[in-house]
Design an enzyme around this catalytic site. Structure first.
Site, mmCIF file in Angstrom:
data_model
loop_
_atom_site.group_PDB
_atom_site.id
_atom_site.type_symbol
_atom_site.label_atom_id
_atom_site.label_comp_id
_atom_site.label_asym_id
_atom_site.label_seq_id
_atom_site.Cartn_x
_atom_site.Cartn_y
_atom_site.Cartn_z
ATOM 1 N N CYS A 273 -4.569 -11.543 -0.397
ATOM 2 C CA CYS A 273 -3.447 -12.383 -0.843
ATOM 3 C C CYS A 273 -3.582 -12.842 -2.289
ATOM 4 O O CYS A 273 -2.632 -13.353 -2.870
ATOM 5 C CB CYS A 273 -3.309 -13.583 0.086
ATOM 6 S SG CYS A 273 -3.096 -13.084 1.800
ATOM 7 N N HIS B 78 0.636 -19.057 -3.320
ATOM 8 C CA HIS B 78 0.698 -18.025 -2.278
ATOM 9 C C HIS B 78 1.347 -18.654 -1.046
ATOM 10 O O HIS B 78 0.998 -19.763 -0.643
ATOM 11 C CB HIS B 78 -0.712 -17.533 -1.966
ATOM 12 C CG HIS B 78 -0.776 -16.679 -0.739
ATOM 13 N ND1 HIS B 78 0.088 -15.630 -0.542
ATOM 14 C CD2 HIS B 78 -1.581 -16.740 0.364
ATOM 15 C CE1 HIS B 78 -0.188 -15.081 0.638
ATOM 16 N NE2 HIS B 78 -1.187 -15.729 1.199
ATOM 17 N N ASN C 139 3.989 -14.843 5.380
ATOM 18 C CA ASN C 139 2.916 -14.468 4.450
ATOM 19 C C ASN C 139 3.001 -12.963 4.176
ATOM 20 O O ASN C 139 2.754 -12.157 5.073
ATOM 21 C CB ASN C 139 1.566 -14.825 5.094
ATOM 22 C CG ASN C 139 0.373 -14.523 4.208
ATOM 23 O OD1 ASN C 139 0.505 -13.821 3.203
ATOM 24 N ND2 ASN C 139 -0.775 -15.051 4.582
HETATM 25 N N1 COA Z 1 1.723 -20.265 19.520
HETATM 26 C C1 COA Z 1 1.344 -21.259 20.341
HETATM 27 N N2 COA Z 1 0.082 -21.693 20.396
HETATM 28 C C2 COA Z 1 -0.836 -21.125 19.601
HETATM 29 C C3 COA Z 1 -0.498 -20.085 18.724
HETATM 30 C C4 COA Z 1 0.841 -19.650 18.705
HETATM 31 N N3 COA Z 1 1.270 -18.653 17.878
HETATM 32 N N4 COA Z 1 -1.604 -19.702 18.047
HETATM 33 C C5 COA Z 1 -2.601 -20.482 18.481
HETATM 34 N N5 COA Z 1 -2.145 -21.337 19.427
HETATM 35 C C6 COA Z 1 -2.887 -22.360 20.158
HETATM 36 C C7 COA Z 1 -4.356 -22.088 20.226
HETATM 37 O O1 COA Z 1 -4.651 -21.218 21.293
HETATM 38 C C8 COA Z 1 -4.912 -23.459 20.418
HETATM 39 O O2 COA Z 1 -4.761 -23.827 21.775
HETATM 40 P P1 COA Z 1 -5.882 -24.701 22.506
HETATM 41 O O3 COA Z 1 -5.912 -26.005 21.782
HETATM 42 O O4 COA Z 1 -5.359 -24.803 23.912
HETATM 43 O O5 COA Z 1 -7.157 -23.939 22.375
HETATM 44 C C9 COA Z 1 -3.970 -24.362 19.609
HETATM 45 O O6 COA Z 1 -2.754 -23.602 19.457
HETATM 46 C C10 COA Z 1 -4.512 -24.733 18.249
HETATM 47 O O7 COA Z 1 -5.005 -23.566 17.623
HETATM 48 P P2 COA Z 1 -5.507 -23.589 16.122
HETATM 49 O O8 COA Z 1 -5.911 -22.197 15.744
HETATM 50 O O9 COA Z 1 -6.509 -24.667 15.960
HETATM 51 O O10 COA Z 1 -4.154 -23.998 15.395
HETATM 52 P P3 COA Z 1 -3.940 -24.408 13.888
HETATM 53 O O11 COA Z 1 -3.317 -25.736 13.811
HETATM 54 O O12 COA Z 1 -5.178 -24.171 13.058
HETATM 55 O O13 COA Z 1 -2.827 -23.390 13.422
HETATM 56 C C11 COA Z 1 -2.699 -21.409 12.094
HETATM 57 C C12 COA Z 1 -3.096 -22.006 13.428
HETATM 58 C C13 COA Z 1 -3.044 -19.927 12.102
HETATM 59 C C14 COA Z 1 -1.206 -21.599 11.901
HETATM 60 C C15 COA Z 1 -3.462 -22.152 10.969
HETATM 61 O O14 COA Z 1 -4.812 -22.230 11.300
HETATM 62 C C16 COA Z 1 -3.325 -21.485 9.640
HETATM 63 O O15 COA Z 1 -2.244 -21.374 9.096
HETATM 64 N N6 COA Z 1 -4.478 -21.103 9.051
HETATM 65 C C17 COA Z 1 -4.508 -20.520 7.726
HETATM 66 C C18 COA Z 1 -3.957 -19.174 7.804
HETATM 67 C C19 COA Z 1 -3.841 -18.575 6.471
HETATM 68 O O16 COA Z 1 -3.384 -19.203 5.561
HETATM 69 N N7 COA Z 1 -4.254 -17.333 6.406
HETATM 70 C C20 COA Z 1 -4.061 -16.535 5.290
HETATM 71 C C21 COA Z 1 -4.821 -16.959 4.138
HETATM 72 S S1 COA Z 1 -4.261 -15.919 2.882
#
Ligand code: COA
Length: 332
Positions: A114, A255, A285
């Site tokens: 990215c 980004h 993204n």
């Molecule tokens: N829909 C519903 N629930 C979901 C889900 C989805 N698409 N994806 C994950 N969950 C659930 C998980 O299973 C977890 O459940 P649990 O508490 O029962 O175990 C809960 O939601 C929380 O998961 P978590 O991964 O901690 O969520 P989060 O708040 O961190 O959000 C992202 C997940 C991916 C949106 C977030 O971590 C993110 O944006 N990270 C950065 C990603 C990024 O920028 N990547 C590219 C960099 S260039």
């Protein structure tokens, strides 16, 4: 000494829209969850026969036309992509340059996920300042749908397809010049965001493993925390080193990975809402394409004017990161 000027921008987004509601029919998720956690409402998906190079070519055509240059004046093409047409060779940049009819030019791809667009901007700047090239076409293009696992709800909600391109040209006028670019990387965090298979570091026993080998995997929560910290630190440093206040920035173009990450960095810099460019809601993204697609958005909506200062800020797999202070300097 030659300086490097950011002359023009172009972008392309495929017509097919994949909404949060569409994804909720494919995996256990909901529009509410995705919107709240990421700010994404929909993303674009390329057609089966539409390759990364096709999208890159369309974005590049617009950037060339808007630059006022003739195609024959372009002497280098660099493409940032993690979803090239072909993983080993030829490079997507060579395919794009041939589709554009550019003839004999230097052309190559780089892999910085990215952060790719900020990396190729820095490479274009260095080639121009050294006097080796005069007009460089840089392209961020991604068909992330080709490397996304649509059974994994943790990643498939995030990514989309698209391309953006810019022309960077030599100038004698320092006022038009790209002010500064920072780039960095730390492989210690490689496992946070990676396509663990499909390269010389992996071995496949079955064809099924081979077919899914390039899918992206991510430790979302850890990535989120490192992203906010790294992005904030990087922009604070580049502003300080160049004696520029955040109020001097007309357009902060981060980004477009997650609205919460963007807001956290914007708040840390005390930026007003109108300074922050957002496209994450409609494109998700798009990795190396996200920053040029966002710049194109403010250009096409009439918000980006000649002489205005942009602050670019990127973060991605590798881990890689980068920021840039870039005045928009079209030819009159
Ligand atoms: N829909 C519903 N629930 C979901 C889900 C989805 N698409 N994806 C994950 N969950 C659930 C998980 O299973 C977890 O459940 P649990 O508490 O029962 O175990 C809960 O939601 C929380 O998961 P978590 O991964 O901690 O969520 P989060 O708040 O961190 O959000 C992202 C997940 C991916 C949106 C977030 O971590 C993110 O944006 N990270 C950065 C990603 C990024 O920028 N990547 C590219 C960099 S260039």
């Amino acid at each position: 000494m030659a300086y490097a000027a950011f002359r023009s921008i172009g972008a392309y987004a495929p017509s097919k829209v994949l909404s949060n509601d569409d994804l909720a029919k494919m995996v256990d998720t909901s529009d509410e969850w995705i919107t709240k956690r990421t700010g994404i409402k929909e993303r674009r998906i390329a057609a089966n026969d539409e390759f990364t190079s096709d999208m890159g070519m369309k974005a590049a055509e617009k950037a060339i036309e808007r630059s006022g240059l003739d195609k024959s004046e372009i002497d280098m093409v660099i493409c940032a992509t993690i979803s090239p047409d072909y993983f080993c060779m030829p490079s997507t940049a060579t395919i794009i340059s041939t589709k554009l009819g550019l003839g004999n030019v230097t052309a190559f791809d780089i892999s910085a996920a990215c952060t790719g667009f900020v990396y190729i901007l820095s490479i274009a700047k260095a080639f121009i300042e050294s006097g080796m090239k005069k007009n460089v076409l840089i392209i961020g293009a991604e068909k992330l749908s080709a490397i996304t696992d649509y059974t994994d709800r943790a990643t498939c909600i995030l990514f989309g397809d698209g391309a953006g391109a810019a022309i960077i040209s030599a100038t004698d006028n320092k006022d038009e010049a790209i002010i500064d670019i920072h780039t960095g990387a730390d492989g210690q965090f490689a496992d946070l965001l990676m396509s663990p298979n499909g390269g010389s570091g992996s071995f496949h026993d079955t064809l099924e493993q081979e077919a899914t080998s390039c899918f992206m995997q991510m430790k979302g929560n850890e990535t989120f925390k490192v992203a906010v910290k790294t992005l904030t630190k990087d922009v604070v440093e580049i502003l300080k080193e160049n004696n520029i206040q955040s109020s001097d920035i007309k357009h902060f173009v981060p980004h477009q990975a997650n609205l919460r990450i963007i807001k956290a960095v914007g708040d840390a810099l005390k930026l007003e809402d109108e300074q922050v460019v957002l496209t994450v809601e409609k494109y998700g993204n798009t990795s190396g394409a996200s920053i040029p697609m966002a710049i194109n958005d403010i250009y096409e909506s009439g918000r980006l004017q000649a002489g205005e200062l942009m602050l670019l800020d990127a973060f991605g797999g590798g881990l890689t990161w980068g920021s840039a202070l870039v005045p928009f300097s079209p030819l009159k």
